[in-house]
Design an enzyme around this catalytic site. Structure first.
Site: not given
Length: 264
Positions: A36-38, A69
């Protein structure tokens, strides 16, 4: 239960340690897993907003376009995840159980500071996997009932905790998202303005970071945005986020770099 302990994590540690994500044995060699990123957060007048993009990557490949997320931790707090997706989601579920278990055993809600400390312990327990490339770096935000305001906590892979002032970002696009919020954040933001600001920040992150997903108008995939106030946790509806994202995208057609802050 261990006498005097209100921790579900301590219970697992004593009876089923293999169920703790950080205790699992990993196969030899390089492990490829979706990441997962931001994640971004911002304090506004009356609470805090926590939001995340939807993209998960595996190397240079998009592994998932609609990953969630951002999750409620309990009634007055939320957690956003960056890092190894599978382990991060398991950590979120464990954290939710930890807070629910404490409330049932003690008959009261753990303070926001106490919740942040519990999360520190869980992240530190994953250090072995983090050293093998399977790091989990969450962001925790909530409404402090004692202080009457929103608060944001960020962590490193060792569990080191920092309380952020005003706004924060974590994940691969965090540098760009933080730069965006640095120019847009004000102490007197309303909840609606704060929600718009974090979506703007995610748009800016996606503009410069290939691992961050921007609003996907074709697939109708937009960021997850949650608000935590004295009334508790509320996730913005799909219609609400869509309206914000479409409005931002329309304005970016004329101004690709987004809103501009005054020079002075």
């Amino acid at each position: 239960m261990t006498p005097g302990s209100s921790s579900f994590l301590d219970f697992l540690e004593a009876h089923r340690p293999e169920l703790i994500p950080g205790r699992r044995r990993l196969p030899e060699g390089v492990i490829e897993a979706p990441h997962g990123t931001t994640i971004v957060a911002a304090v506004f007048d009356g609470g805090v907003v926590l939001a995340g993009d939807r993209r998960a990557t595996m190397g240079n490949v998009i592994a998932q376009r609609d990953m969630e997320k951002v999750f409620p931790a309990d009634e007055y707090s939320a957690i956003g995840i960056a890092g190894t997706a599978g382990l991060a989601i398991e950590m979120v579920r464990m954290f939710q159980l930890e807070l629910e278990h404490y409330e049932k055993i003690e008959g009261t809600v753990l303070s926001l500071e106490g919740k942040a400390n519990r999360l520190t312990t869980m992240i530190r327990g994953n250090l072995g996997m983090a050293m093998q490339g399977l790091a989990v770096v969450p962001m925790f935000a909530g409404y402090d009932l004692d202080l009457g305001r929103g608060r944001i906590f960020t962590y490193d892979v060792t569990g080191g905790r920092s309380e952020e002032r005003g706004f924060a970002a974590t994940g691969s696009g965090s540098v760009f998202a933080r730069g965006s919020m640095k120019k847009l954040h004000r102490d007197d933001l309303t909840a609606d303005q704060a929600a718009t600001m974090v979506v703007q920040a995610l748009y800016d992150a996606a503009d410069d970071d290939s691992a961050t997903g921007g609003p996907d108008l074709a697939r109708k995939i937009f960021p997850i945005v949650s608000l935590i106030t004295e009334d508790g946790f509320r996730r913005l509806t799909e219609a609400e986020v869509t309206e914000i994202a479409v409005s931002i995208t329309d304005r970016r057609l004329a101004h690709p770099n987004g809103p501009q802050a005054p020079l002075l």
